[in-house]
Design a protein around this motif. Sequence first.
Motif, PDB file in Angstrom:
ATOM      1  N   ASP A   1       0.833  -1.204   0.000  1.00  8.64           N
ATOM      2  CA  ASP A   1       0.000   0.000   0.000  1.00  8.64           C
ATOM      3  C   ASP A   1       0.867   1.252   0.000  1.00  8.64           C
ATOM      4  N   LEU A   2       0.593   2.147  -0.958  1.00 11.86           N
ATOM      5  CA  LEU A   2       1.233   3.457  -1.006  1.00 11.86           C
ATOM      6  C   LEU A   2       0.125   4.490  -1.179  1.00 11.86           C
ATOM      7  N   PRO A   3       0.307   5.716  -0.729  1.00 12.23           N
ATOM      8  CA  PRO A   3      -0.730   6.729  -0.926  1.00 12.23           C
ATOM      9  C   PRO A   3      -1.103   6.859  -2.402  1.00 12.23           C
ATOM     10  N   GLY A   4      -2.347   6.588  -2.720  1.00 14.07           N
ATOM     11  CA  GLY A   4      -2.812   6.676  -4.097  1.00 14.07           C
ATOM     12  C   GLY A   4      -2.589   5.430  -4.909  1.00 14.07           C
ATOM     13  N   LEU A   5      -1.983   4.401  -4.312  1.00 11.71           N
ATOM     14  CA  LEU A   5      -1.708   3.155  -5.046  1.00 11.71           C
ATOM     15  C   LEU A   5      -1.933   1.971  -4.114  1.00 11.71           C
ATOM     16  N   PRO A   6      -3.085   1.303  -4.223  1.00  9.49           N
ATOM     17  CA  PRO A   6      -3.353   0.155  -3.355  1.00  9.49           C
ATOM     18  C   PRO A   6      -2.369  -0.985  -3.611  1.00  9.49           C
ATOM     19  N   ALA A   7      -2.140  -1.792  -2.608  1.00 10.42           N
ATOM     20  CA  ALA A   7      -1.241  -2.934  -2.729  1.00 10.42           C
ATOM     21  C   ALA A   7      -1.737  -3.873  -3.819  1.00 10.42           C
ATOM     22  N   GLY A   8      -0.793  -4.407  -4.597  1.00  7.14           N
ATOM     23  CA  GLY A   8      -1.195  -5.347  -5.634  1.00  7.14           C
ATOM     24  C   GLY A   8      -0.133  -5.553  -6.684  1.00  7.14           C
ATOM     25  N   VAL A   9      -0.539  -6.241  -7.744  1.00  7.43           N
ATOM     26  CA  VAL A   9       0.307  -6.559  -8.891  1.00  7.43           C
ATOM     27  C   VAL A   9      -0.220  -5.749 -10.070  1.00  7.43           C
TER      28      VAL A   9
END
Length: 528
Positions: free
Chosen positions: A118-126
């Motif tokens: 998880d990053l601000p503006g970017l959910p955890a994932g591929v």
Amino acid sequence: MDPIRSYHERSKHHLHRYAPGPGNLDWDTQPDPFRRFDGAPQLDLPLLKDELPVRWDDLFAPSGRSSQAMTVENLAQLLQLSLGLSAWKSYGGNRWALRCNPSSGNLHPTEGYLVCPDLPGLPAGVYHYRPDRHGLEQRAAAPLTFSGGVLVALTGIHWREAWKYGMRAFRYCQHDCGHALAALAYAAAIFGWPTRLMTEWSDDDITTLTGLDRTENFSVAEAEAPEALLWIGPGAAPDPASVRAMLANAHWAGHANALSPAHRDWPDIPMVAAATRKAARMAAPVIALAPLPPLAPASSAAVTRLIRERRSAQAFDGITTISAQRFYRMLDALLPRAAIPPWTVLDETPCVHPVLFVHRVDGLDPGIYCLPRAPGALADLRAAMREDWLWASVPGCPEHLPLYLLVPLDARNFATTASCHQDIAADSAFSLGMLARFDDIDAAHPWLYRQRFWEAGMLGQVLYLEAEAAGVQGTGIGCYFDDAVHEALGLNTERFQDLYHFTVGKALVDGRLSSVSGYAFLERDATP
């Protein structure tokens, strides 16, 4: 003969015949240069248009650059400066894109995937990176909890190269992977982020990570093969087992597009791909690099400008010389140094060594030279080549630079002939072949075949950007007569093989081509 050496021999070009290929190109089946995953959530990334205040020479300061925050904006710039578009060219009603990572025939078999927490503006994932849109497609939403950095996976679509180059395409896909690895390392260094090749991950691990094993998502699409995985950023990288566990309940989305309506099969390519697959998880080796002095200054130009303006030269003027100082700097950049890009990527002793055909370098005799890139390689190369080579030291060469003169002569005709009769190998300031160690590619380490091409591609990327920094240009040469080079050098081909050619000089610019920036057609605000 084992399948790897069988493929390598069968895919060689010879003076009297070329490796099996398609002959005439079938333009109706030309592959789409851009993969997409229809139905996957889309995220547009902010564009970088202005140059960042980082100079080329800043990347090689012994103290390194301070690490920047792992933000969406910085990750967007990392991807744009490594795998993104650098320009659109057009001529005669045709338009095509160029990228920051060069590719054989501009066909771009390499795909990139970002795997992040998880990053601000970017959910955890591929995420799959879309260079045409400078955006991300979320292939999987998953509770990834590692910290300190991100994973970037590279995969290869063999068909993209096979459409034009036939059997030899597997080689070019590996070259391109090496170029992309180095491009990522240079871009990461702008932000002070170290890069490391995740040698402890198997190909099956990378396949699971990127969803390549989800056959239902590739039902109409050309397959992608796992290539390499990088950890980018400080801190400890996650291990394969923990990431697999995090992906166990991931929600996957998207279906890959078909790149061509029809295909021609080249059975040797899936054969060598299977033979070189990395099935075992190997612990990353630790090597001790010999201490070397800092690189001499090369350019105060903005790194981002050099990266985005890099081009593959199509022809050289046959006149321009380069100074010995600039020549030595280019070669010095090929020697691995701790914490200096792009050699932070590789953890093994250098196994690829240039043999140079010097044509127009001030103060150097024209001739054939050799640069053993590892201390132990000098004795091995001398033992593997003609006994009558001089192996003479080069007056004025920096003491730490292991450059040796094999023979003084005008090598232009040979360089042209050896590189499939291409004048670019002789009209340049210098050209070269890359001799790779071959005797350790065995049943226990078959993936080293791919890695040697990666290393050669990385050398090519260094030369591309070093040439731009020196005010000249370079181009990779994948077409060359393998055994003609081996025979001329008197090379023991059980120990070494020529895997790639390259050439550096002053490019002639084709004024008929028009050019615009890579993302001129996107209506999107740029980041400062």
